[in-house]
Motif scaffolding. Sequence first.
Motif, PDB file in Angstrom:
ATOM      1  N   THR A 303      25.170   6.056  24.492  1.00  0.00           N
ATOM      2  CA  THR A 303      26.493   5.561  24.122  1.00  0.00           C
ATOM      3  C   THR A 303      26.391   4.113  23.674  1.00  0.00           C
ATOM      4  O   THR A 303      25.836   3.271  24.400  1.00  0.00           O
ATOM      5  CB  THR A 303      27.467   5.654  25.309  1.00  0.00           C
ATOM      6  N   GLY A 304      26.894   3.837  22.457  1.00  0.00           N
ATOM      7  CA  GLY A 304      26.881   2.471  21.965  1.00  0.00           C
ATOM      8  C   GLY A 304      27.927   1.633  22.677  1.00  0.00           C
ATOM      9  O   GLY A 304      29.094   2.009  22.732  1.00  0.00           O
ATOM     10  N   LYS A 305      27.520   0.495  23.250  1.00  0.00           N
ATOM     11  CA  LYS A 305      28.442  -0.367  24.002  1.00  0.00           C
ATOM     12  C   LYS A 305      28.859  -1.597  23.200  1.00  0.00           C
ATOM     13  O   LYS A 305      30.033  -1.949  23.128  1.00  0.00           O
ATOM     14  CB  LYS A 305      27.787  -0.802  25.316  1.00  0.00           C
ATOM     15  N   LYS A 306      27.881  -2.298  22.632  1.00  0.00           N
ATOM     16  CA  LYS A 306      28.177  -3.438  21.776  1.00  0.00           C
ATOM     17  C   LYS A 306      27.033  -3.604  20.787  1.00  0.00           C
ATOM     18  O   LYS A 306      25.931  -3.079  20.995  1.00  0.00           O
ATOM     19  CB  LYS A 306      28.395  -4.700  22.598  1.00  0.00           C
ATOM     20  N   ALA A 307      27.305  -4.296  19.703  1.00  0.00           N
ATOM     21  CA  ALA A 307      26.310  -4.448  18.634  1.00  0.00           C
ATOM     22  C   ALA A 307      25.041  -5.114  19.159  1.00  0.00           C
ATOM     23  O   ALA A 307      25.089  -6.063  19.948  1.00  0.00           O
ATOM     24  CB  ALA A 307      26.899  -5.268  17.482  1.00  0.00           C
ATOM     25  N   GLY A 308      23.924  -4.566  18.739  1.00  0.00           N
ATOM     26  CA  GLY A 308      22.634  -5.106  19.158  1.00  0.00           C
ATOM     27  C   GLY A 308      21.580  -4.025  19.200  1.00  0.00           C
ATOM     28  O   GLY A 308      21.767  -2.932  18.651  1.00  0.00           O
ATOM     29  N   LYS A 309      20.450  -4.339  19.819  1.00  0.00           N
ATOM     30  CA  LYS A 309      19.349  -3.363  19.926  1.00  0.00           C
ATOM     31  C   LYS A 309      18.932  -3.187  21.379  1.00  0.00           C
ATOM     32  O   LYS A 309      18.980  -4.139  22.171  1.00  0.00           O
ATOM     33  CB  LYS A 309      18.144  -3.806  19.089  1.00  0.00           C
ATOM     34  N   ALA A 310      18.524  -1.977  21.704  1.00  0.00           N
ATOM     35  CA  ALA A 310      18.008  -1.668  23.043  1.00  0.00           C
ATOM     36  C   ALA A 310      16.895  -0.644  22.909  1.00  0.00           C
ATOM     37  O   ALA A 310      16.830   0.090  21.919  1.00  0.00           O
ATOM     38  CB  ALA A 310      19.124  -1.133  23.934  1.00  0.00           C
ATOM     39  N   THR A 311      16.032  -0.631  23.902  1.00  0.00           N
ATOM     40  CA  THR A 311      14.936   0.343  23.919  1.00  0.00           C
ATOM     41  C   THR A 311      15.181   1.352  25.037  1.00  0.00           C
ATOM     42  O   THR A 311      15.417   0.961  26.190  1.00  0.00           O
ATOM     43  CB  THR A 311      13.578  -0.346  24.143  1.00  0.00           C
ATOM     44  N   ILE A 312      15.135   2.626  24.675  1.00  0.00           N
ATOM     45  CA  ILE A 312      15.267   3.691  25.668  1.00  0.00           C
ATOM     46  C   ILE A 312      13.866   4.191  26.000  1.00  0.00           C
ATOM     47  O   ILE A 312      13.139   4.645  25.109  1.00  0.00           O
ATOM     48  CB  ILE A 312      16.131   4.851  25.159  1.00  0.00           C
ATOM     49  N   THR A 313      13.477   4.095  27.272  1.00  0.00           N
ATOM     50  CA  THR A 313      12.161   4.572  27.714  1.00  0.00           C
ATOM     51  C   THR A 313      12.306   6.001  28.225  1.00  0.00           C
ATOM     52  O   THR A 313      13.078   6.257  29.156  1.00  0.00           O
ATOM     53  CB  THR A 313      11.592   3.667  28.818  1.00  0.00           C
ATOM     54  N   VAL A 314      11.565   6.910  27.599  1.00  0.00           N
ATOM     55  CA  VAL A 314      11.613   8.329  27.949  1.00  0.00           C
ATOM     56  C   VAL A 314      10.305   8.679  28.652  1.00  0.00           C
ATOM     57  O   VAL A 314       9.221   8.384  28.130  1.00  0.00           O
ATOM     58  CB  VAL A 314      11.795   9.203  26.687  1.00  0.00           C
ATOM     59  N   LYS A 315      10.396   9.327  29.833  1.00  0.00           N
ATOM     60  CA  LYS A 315       9.191   9.673  30.591  1.00  0.00           C
ATOM     61  C   LYS A 315       9.214  11.120  31.054  1.00  0.00           C
ATOM     62  O   LYS A 315      10.259  11.637  31.454  1.00  0.00           O
ATOM     63  CB  LYS A 315       9.039   8.764  31.814  1.00  0.00           C
ATOM     64  N   ALA A 316       8.032  11.763  31.004  1.00  0.00           N
ATOM     65  CA  ALA A 316       7.838  13.120  31.535  1.00  0.00           C
ATOM     66  C   ALA A 316       6.363  13.453  31.455  1.00  0.00           C
ATOM     67  O   ALA A 316       5.645  12.970  30.571  1.00  0.00           O
ATOM     68  CB  ALA A 316       8.649  14.153  30.754  1.00  0.00           C
ATOM     69  N   ASN A 317       5.872  14.277  32.380  1.00  0.00           N
ATOM     70  CA  ASN A 317       4.477  14.734  32.378  1.00  0.00           C
ATOM     71  C   ASN A 317       3.478  13.585  32.352  1.00  0.00           C
ATOM     72  O   ASN A 317       2.382  13.699  31.798  1.00  0.00           O
ATOM     73  CB  ASN A 317       4.213  15.654  31.180  1.00  0.00           C
ATOM     74  N   GLY A 318       3.866  12.443  32.947  1.00  0.00           N
ATOM     75  CA  GLY A 318       2.965  11.302  32.961  1.00  0.00           C
ATOM     76  C   GLY A 318       2.880  10.590  31.625  1.00  0.00           C
ATOM     77  O   GLY A 318       2.069   9.681  31.461  1.00  0.00           O
ATOM     78  N   LYS A 319       3.719  10.969  30.678  1.00  0.00           N
ATOM     79  CA  LYS A 319       3.727  10.369  29.350  1.00  0.00           C
ATOM     80  C   LYS A 319       4.961   9.496  29.179  1.00  0.00           C
ATOM     81  O   LYS A 319       5.988   9.704  29.831  1.00  0.00           O
ATOM     82  CB  LYS A 319       3.720  11.433  28.254  1.00  0.00           C
ATOM     83  N   THR A 320       4.878   8.520  28.283  1.00  0.00           N
ATOM     84  CA  THR A 320       5.987   7.615  28.007  1.00  0.00           C
ATOM     85  C   THR A 320       6.186   7.467  26.513  1.00  0.00           C
ATOM     86  O   THR A 320       5.213   7.258  25.774  1.00  0.00           O
ATOM     87  CB  THR A 320       5.741   6.227  28.627  1.00  0.00           C
ATOM     88  N   VAL A 321       7.431   7.582  26.070  1.00  0.00           N
ATOM     89  CA  VAL A 321       7.781   7.363  24.665  1.00  0.00           C
ATOM     90  C   VAL A 321       8.960   6.401  24.630  1.00  0.00           C
ATOM     91  O   VAL A 321       9.909   6.543  25.404  1.00  0.00           O
ATOM     92  CB  VAL A 321       8.163   8.681  23.945  1.00  0.00           C
ATOM     93  N   LYS A 322       8.903   5.422  23.740  1.00  0.00           N
ATOM     94  CA  LYS A 322       9.989   4.448  23.615  1.00  0.00           C
ATOM     95  C   LYS A 322      10.779   4.703  22.334  1.00  0.00           C
ATOM     96  O   LYS A 322      10.188   4.901  21.273  1.00  0.00           O
ATOM     97  CB  LYS A 322       9.439   3.023  23.637  1.00  0.00           C
ATOM     98  N   VAL A 323      12.088   4.701  22.458  1.00  0.00           N
ATOM     99  CA  VAL A 323      12.976   4.940  21.332  1.00  0.00           C
ATOM    100  C   VAL A 323      13.832   3.689  21.121  1.00  0.00           C
ATOM    101  O   VAL A 323      14.490   3.207  22.060  1.00  0.00           O
ATOM    102  CB  VAL A 323      13.891   6.155  21.585  1.00  0.00           C
TER     103      VAL A 323
END
Length: 337
Positions: A303-323
């Motif tokens: 959900t967009g809260k205010k203008a800007g950038k953020a990184t979402i860290t996704v984790k599963a199976n010992g792996k990490t992906v950043k969005v």
Amino acid sequence: MAQKKILAALLAGAMALGLIPAVSAEAATNKVLKVPVNFTNPGWEDDLDSVSRSQVELWSNDQTSPISAYSDSYTVSYKLYIPQSMLKEGSVVGVDSSIDFNDASEDEWKWAGWANCPHIDFIYDRGEATYWDEALQEDVKADYAAAKKSGGYWVIDYSARTEGFQVGDAPSDASKASAVAVGLTMNIKGILISSKDAVYVDDVRITKPDGTTVYNQDFNGSAKDAGSIKLAPKTAESDPSEAFKTVTLPATTKKTLTVSKKSLTVKVGKKTTIKATAKPAAKITYKSSNKKVAAVNSKGVVTGKKAGKATITVKANGKTVKVTVTVQKSQKKTNGK
């Protein structure tokens, strides 16, 4: 009968075209030694001799090995299969090995001595088999062990010469012994690994400098009484021994985590979803680096809260992906437009 011949011809043609992979008889029947592990080691600071270790002892039932001198420089080789699924960032698998010589001239064997083999550490982050260089004070890639990925495993192909001979509690002259029993001990340790799975050993061989084989075990024959396996920790309350079992190398499924997009754009007050897939199926977690800009729930809805950038860290199976999520201001509507 005609239908079977047609089907056989179609299958043969598909294999020839590469549509169906051919499986050799050797690959289908090849056996390996299953080594159960109980890796519970959270870090280097722990006592590796009391936790997170499996010990393999192999010896030859043929005690007529052509040993003329214990102090010869022997070459020890083996293959170690490590499932990729048990490894994560920072994981290391270390192997200490040595060969033992017993004067078997009499019913009661006499321990003549042993010779150590060069140590290896498989460092997952580097994908290399290494050793610690005291002079450089760093891990250096070993020229006596190669690491490669194959079928869901990291395969360590080891071949190194022994590093000198140490006299045991019953010194003897190998050339005068009527029979000599040769054995290999492997201590397999896991660092930053939590697993009660197994690793697998194959193609163990010990040779003299002239190339003469004094020990050879490919585990395709009868290996029931050819060795033992022990797990650490060893306690008086529990029996540390594990079954000495040869198996066909199991097929493995590599653990993965994928996301459809690694960058998303959403307007303030709007929502978008991170589409993530874990194989095999596992719990997927999401965490925002800045909840005031972009919030994310347990289902990956952003959900967009205010203008800007953020990184979402996704984790599963010992792996990490950043969005990366870019939140844009909403366009205000004017009267009549």
